[in-house]
Every structure is written in structure tokens, then in C-alpha cells.
Design a protein around this motif. Structure first.
Motif, PDB file in Angstrom:
ATOM      1  N   GLY A  36      51.911 -89.422 -11.567  1.00  7.27           N
ATOM      2  CA  GLY A  36      50.475 -89.604 -11.345  1.00  7.27           C
ATOM      3  C   GLY A  36      49.702 -88.542 -12.108  1.00  7.27           C
ATOM      4  N   GLY A  37      48.528 -88.923 -12.600  1.00  4.87           N
ATOM      5  CA  GLY A  37      47.651 -87.969 -13.283  1.00  4.87           C
ATOM      6  C   GLY A  37      46.368 -87.803 -12.479  1.00  4.87           C
ATOM      7  N   ASN A  38      46.230 -86.635 -11.867  1.00  4.55           N
ATOM      8  CA  ASN A  38      45.048 -86.357 -11.030  1.00  4.55           C
ATOM      9  C   ASN A  38      44.014 -85.637 -11.898  1.00  4.55           C
ATOM     10  OD1 ASN A  38      43.211 -85.563  -9.123  1.00  4.55           O
ATOM     11  ND2 ASN A  38      44.590 -84.157  -8.047  1.00  4.55           N
ATOM     12  N   TRP A  39      42.973 -86.376 -12.273  1.00  2.73           N
ATOM     13  CA  TRP A  39      41.978 -85.811 -13.195  1.00  2.73           C
ATOM     14  C   TRP A  39      40.957 -84.934 -12.472  1.00  2.73           C
ATOM     15  CZ3 TRP A  39      40.653 -90.715 -16.727  1.00  2.73           C
ATOM     16  CH2 TRP A  39      41.817 -91.085 -17.390  1.00  2.73           C
ATOM     17  N   LYS A  40      41.003 -84.935 -11.158  1.00  6.82           N
ATOM     18  CA  LYS A  40      40.110 -84.089 -10.342  1.00  6.82           C
ATOM     19  C   LYS A  40      38.645 -84.269 -10.759  1.00  6.82           C
ATOM     20  CE  LYS A  40      43.919 -80.916  -9.762  1.00  6.82           C
ATOM     21  NZ  LYS A  40      44.393 -79.645  -9.292  1.00  6.82           N
ATOM     22  N   MET A  41      37.838 -83.207 -10.662  1.00  7.81           N
ATOM     23  CA  MET A  41      36.408 -83.322 -10.992  1.00  7.81           C
ATOM     24  C   MET A  41      36.209 -82.871 -12.446  1.00  7.81           C
ATOM     25  SD  MET A  41      33.214 -81.988  -8.663  1.00  7.81           S
ATOM     26  CE  MET A  41      33.145 -80.320  -9.295  1.00  7.81           C
ATOM     27  N   ASN A  42      36.890 -83.591 -13.358  1.00 10.32           N
ATOM     28  CA  ASN A  42      36.858 -83.237 -14.776  1.00 10.32           C
ATOM     29  C   ASN A  42      36.496 -84.462 -15.617  1.00 10.32           C
ATOM     30  OD1 ASN A  42      37.865 -80.415 -14.774  1.00 10.32           O
ATOM     31  ND2 ASN A  42      39.678 -81.357 -13.859  1.00 10.32           N
ATOM     32  N   LEU A  43      36.045 -84.238 -16.811  1.00 14.91           N
ATOM     33  CA  LEU A  43      35.747 -85.230 -17.856  1.00 14.91           C
ATOM     34  C   LEU A  43      34.429 -85.958 -17.597  1.00 14.91           C
ATOM     35  CD1 LEU A  43      39.267 -86.961 -18.145  1.00 14.91           C
ATOM     36  CD2 LEU A  43      38.475 -84.963 -19.408  1.00 14.91           C
ATOM     37  N   ASN A  44      33.688 -86.215 -18.688  1.00 13.34           N
ATOM     38  CA  ASN A  44      32.552 -87.119 -18.544  1.00 13.34           C
ATOM     39  C   ASN A  44      33.055 -88.547 -18.775  1.00 13.34           C
ATOM     40  OD1 ASN A  44      32.573 -87.647 -21.333  1.00 13.34           O
ATOM     41  ND2 ASN A  44      31.185 -85.942 -21.768  1.00 13.34           N
ATOM     42  N   GLY A  45      32.164 -89.515 -18.610  1.00 15.84           N
ATOM     43  CA  GLY A  45      32.589 -90.907 -18.680  1.00 15.84           C
ATOM     44  C   GLY A  45      33.254 -91.256 -20.001  1.00 15.84           C
ATOM     45  N   GLN A  46      32.662 -90.781 -21.087  1.00 18.06           N
ATOM     46  CA  GLN A  46      33.209 -91.105 -22.411  1.00 18.06           C
ATOM     47  C   GLN A  46      34.596 -90.478 -22.603  1.00 18.06           C
ATOM     48  OE1 GLN A  46      30.643 -89.874 -25.660  1.00 18.06           O
ATOM     49  NE2 GLN A  46      32.254 -90.333 -27.139  1.00 18.06           N
ATOM     50  N   GLN A  47      34.736 -89.225 -22.153  1.00 19.34           N
ATOM     51  CA  GLN A  47      36.046 -88.558 -22.292  1.00 19.34           C
ATOM     52  C   GLN A  47      37.106 -89.267 -21.443  1.00 19.34           C
ATOM     53  OE1 GLN A  47      34.611 -84.778 -20.910  1.00 19.34           O
ATOM     54  NE2 GLN A  47      34.517 -83.884 -22.969  1.00 19.34           N
ATOM     55  N   ALA A  48      36.688 -89.719 -20.260  1.00 19.16           N
ATOM     56  CA  ALA A  48      37.638 -90.405 -19.371  1.00 19.16           C
ATOM     57  C   ALA A  48      38.122 -91.700 -20.010  1.00 19.16           C
ATOM     58  CB  ALA A  48      36.977 -90.673 -18.015  1.00 19.16           C
ATOM     59  N   VAL A  49      37.199 -92.446 -20.608  1.00 22.79           N
ATOM     60  CA  VAL A  49      37.578 -93.712 -21.254  1.00 22.79           C
ATOM     61  C   VAL A  49      38.479 -93.444 -22.463  1.00 22.79           C
ATOM     62  CG1 VAL A  49      36.639 -95.657 -22.601  1.00 22.79           C
ATOM     63  CG2 VAL A  49      35.605 -95.021 -20.411  1.00 22.79           C
ATOM     64  N   GLU A  50      38.150 -92.404 -23.236  1.00 26.12           N
ATOM     65  CA  GLU A  50      38.987 -92.069 -24.408  1.00 26.12           C
ATOM     66  C   GLU A  50      40.406 -91.709 -23.973  1.00 26.12           C
ATOM     67  OE1 GLU A  50      35.405 -90.382 -27.159  1.00 26.12           O
ATOM     68  OE2 GLU A  50      36.963 -88.939 -26.594  1.00 26.12           O
ATOM     69  N   LEU A  51      40.491 -90.891 -22.915  1.00 23.09           N
ATOM     70  CA  LEU A  51      41.812 -90.493 -22.425  1.00 23.09           C
ATOM     71  C   LEU A  51      42.597 -91.721 -21.949  1.00 23.09           C
ATOM     72  CD1 LEU A  51      43.929 -88.387 -21.629  1.00 23.09           C
ATOM     73  CD2 LEU A  51      42.600 -87.898 -19.553  1.00 23.09           C
ATOM     74  N   ALA A  52      41.933 -92.585 -21.185  1.00 25.42           N
ATOM     75  CA  ALA A  52      42.612 -93.789 -20.675  1.00 25.42           C
ATOM     76  C   ALA A  52      43.104 -94.649 -21.831  1.00 25.42           C
ATOM     77  CB  ALA A  52      41.652 -94.590 -19.789  1.00 25.42           C
ATOM     78  N   SER A  53      42.274 -94.767 -22.842  1.00 21.06           N
ATOM     79  CA  SER A  53      42.627 -95.614 -23.973  1.00 21.06           C
ATOM     80  C   SER A  53      43.820 -95.025 -24.754  1.00 21.06           C
ATOM     81  CB  SER A  53      41.348 -95.747 -24.793  1.00 21.06           C
ATOM     82  OG  SER A  53      41.592 -96.241 -26.008  1.00 21.06           O
ATOM     83  N   GLN A  54      43.831 -93.691 -24.913  1.00 18.35           N
ATOM     84  CA  GLN A  54      44.968 -93.048 -25.594  1.00 18.35           C
ATOM     85  C   GLN A  54      46.255 -93.225 -24.777  1.00 18.35           C
ATOM     86  OE1 GLN A  54      43.378 -89.086 -25.877  1.00 18.35           O
ATOM     87  NE2 GLN A  54      42.115 -89.568 -27.659  1.00 18.35           N
ATOM     88  N   LEU A  55      46.134 -93.112 -23.470  1.00 13.28           N
ATOM     89  CA  LEU A  55      47.327 -93.279 -22.619  1.00 13.28           C
ATOM     90  C   LEU A  55      47.829 -94.716 -22.704  1.00 13.28           C
ATOM     91  CD1 LEU A  55      46.309 -91.201 -19.446  1.00 13.28           C
ATOM     92  CD2 LEU A  55      47.814 -90.509 -21.318  1.00 13.28           C
ATOM     93  N   ALA A  56      46.883 -95.654 -22.681  1.00 13.43           N
ATOM     94  CA  ALA A  56      47.280 -97.074 -22.765  1.00 13.43           C
ATOM     95  C   ALA A  56      48.014 -97.337 -24.085  1.00 13.43           C
ATOM     96  CB  ALA A  56      46.055 -97.965 -22.630  1.00 13.43           C
TER      97      ALA A  56
END
Ligand code: PEP
Length: 262
Positions: free
Chosen positions: A9-29
Motif C-alpha cells: 500500500g502507498g499512503n500518500w498522507k497529506m501530500n501532493l497537489n491534485g496535478q502531482q497526485a494524478v501524475e504519480l498515479a499515471s506513472q504507477l499505472a
């Protein structure tokens, strides 16, 4: 090698803005192709859940969407809280419960943690129940007492059948976000005690089937060693989950621990 499917599991906690979160998700995918060998869930902040879910879905990723917290009541006058139905509505299927930051920073007691575990399971969701001792408890030789106590409280009233949707995350509080990791031998010893406690609470089959993740400064450089231990079935990752190359390397270590390339 165990028959349990490793789970990270990856617990992102209270980090990243929306754009960074989407970029990270897309790289992981893009980078994670071992969904048959490893279960993976990311836990973004509430405000990013829907867009992270969409980024994963757009790439048909097996990575699941999880929520870091929720309130166990179905609806009503609970200002600031988010219900399970609201989280299901945006695609979350896994709930994190009892994280040490909620226990010790926000002050959630075992009774509330148990209410949350029961509510999430009754709603048909998966649960990761986090447990772990503080440094002063470890130094007072109370590690196993604390962990088995939190386990028993957290799982009170959970049926045998519901245990198929429960994962335990052992996270020594002194190792979370500190750079200090339990040695793989210490972690294995505690995981073994937790599995024995599951045997006492349930039975042999359930004790052998439940995944127990390790969490606490887990990173690519120590994941292989940790995940090679007999009772460590993957990890719950904080800091290293925020960098795609680190999280993908940890997923690869989990795939390797199952004896299969990612
Ligand atoms: C966590 O928050 O669950 C965690 C394990 O954090 P970190 O990996 O940063 O220690």
C-alpha cells in the motif's frame, strides 16, 4: 515463499497537489504490470481520490484506490467527516484504519478504530488495520503486548468470513517517517507473534491466510530483505510511496518475494 499474495500500500498522507497526485498515479499505472502477483493500493488525500481513480482507470491499472480515513456513521451531523458511501461513490474500495498518526496525533481510541473496521467490512470493503508500538513501549518490553492488544480490540466482532477482506499492517511507531527501520529479524519476530495472535482469535486457516504488511521507513534498499521474511507479506509505505521509481521498486521487491518477476 508463502502462498499469500504480497500486498503493498502507498499512503500518500497529506501530500501532493491534485496535478502531482494524478501524475504519480499515471506513472504507477504505466510501471506496474504485476497485478496478478502483487496486490497494490494507493491512498491519496480525499480531495484527490476521484481524479486519481480516473487516472488509474484510464490506464486499466490493477492498482486499487483506498481512503486514508472515514467516519463509521452512515450520514448525519458529523461536520468535517466523510462517510463510507461517499468514498465508495468516488471509487475507493480499501479503507485504512488505525494508522499511528490517527491513533497518536489525532487521538483515535481503540473503540473508534473497531467501529470503523466493522463499518467498512459491513459495507463490503477491504480494510488495512494498522497496529504498532511506540518507542517507550518497545523499550519497556511491551511490544507484543501492545500489538496483540491493538489487534484484538481492532478485530472485535469481525467474523471469520470478513477476515478474508482484512490485512494487518505492523508499523512500529518509532520507525514511521523517521528513517529508522526495524531489522528484518525484529520485524519477522513481531509478525510471527501477530500471526499467532490471529490463530488464537480465529483459527489456523485464517492465521495462515491473512497478509501482514510491514510499515516504517520501508524503501527500495530494505524492501527485499524485509519481504523475504516468512511472515512479512509486503508493506505499507509512506515517504517512498511519493516517488514513482521508489514505489515501483518496492512493488518489484514484493513480486520477487512471491518468486515471480514484475
Ligand atoms: C506510513 O505512514 O504508514 C509509513 C510507513 O510511513 P513511512 O514509510 O514514511 O515510514
Amino acid at each position: 515463499m508463502s502462498a499469500r499474495k504480497p500486498y503493498v500500500g502507498g499512503n500518500w498522507k497529506m501530500n501532493l497537489n491534485g496535478q502531482q497526485a494524478v501524475e504519480l498515479a499515471s506513472q504507477l499505472a504505466d510501471g506496474f504490470t504485476a497485478g496478478d502477483q502483487v496486490q497494490a493500493t494507493v491512498f491519496p488525500a480525499f480531495t484527490h481520490l476521484e481524479k486519481v481513480g480516473k487516472a488509474l482507470d484510464d490506464k486499466n491499472s490493477p492498482i486499487q484506490l483506498g481512503a486514508q480515513d472515514f467516519y463509521h456513521q452512515p450520514n448525519g451531523a458529523y461536520t468535517g467527516e466523510v462517510s463510507i458511501a461517499m468514498l465508495k461513490d468516488v471509487g475507493a474500495s480499501v479503507m485504512l484504519v488505525g494508522h499511528s498518526e490517527r491513533r497518536h496525533v489525532i487521538g483515535e481510541p481503540d473503540t473508534l478504530i473497531n467501529d470503523k473496521v466493522l463499518a467498512a467490512l459491513e459495507a463490503g470493503l477491504e480494510v488495512i488495520l494498522c497496529i504498532g508500538e511506540k518507542i517507550e513501549q518497545r523499550e519497556a518490553d511491551k511490544t507484543h503486548h501492545i500489538n496483540t492488544g491493538q489487534l484484538g480490540y481492532g478485530l472485535a466482532g469481525v467474523s471469520d468470513a470478513q477476515m478474508a477482506r482484512v490485512t494487518i499492517a505492523y508499523e512500529p511507531v518509532w520507525a514511521i517517517g523517521t528513517g529508522k527501520t526495524a531489522t528484518s529479524q525484529d520485524a519477522q519476530e513481531t509478525h510471527q507473534v501477530i500471526r499467532q495472535a490471529l490463530w488464537f482469535l480465529y483459527n489456523d486457516d485464517i492465521a495462515n491466510a491473512v497478509r501482514i504488511q510491514y510499515g516504517g521507513s520501508c524503501k527500495p534498499s530494505n524492501a527485499v530483505e524485509l519481504f523475504s521474511q516468512a511472515d512479512i507479506d509486503g508493506g505499507l509505505i509512506g515517504g517512498a510511496a511519493l516517488k514513482s521509481e521508489d514505489f515501483l521498486a518496492i512493488l518489484q521487491a514484493a513480486a520477487n518475494s512471491a518468486g515471480v518477476p514484475a
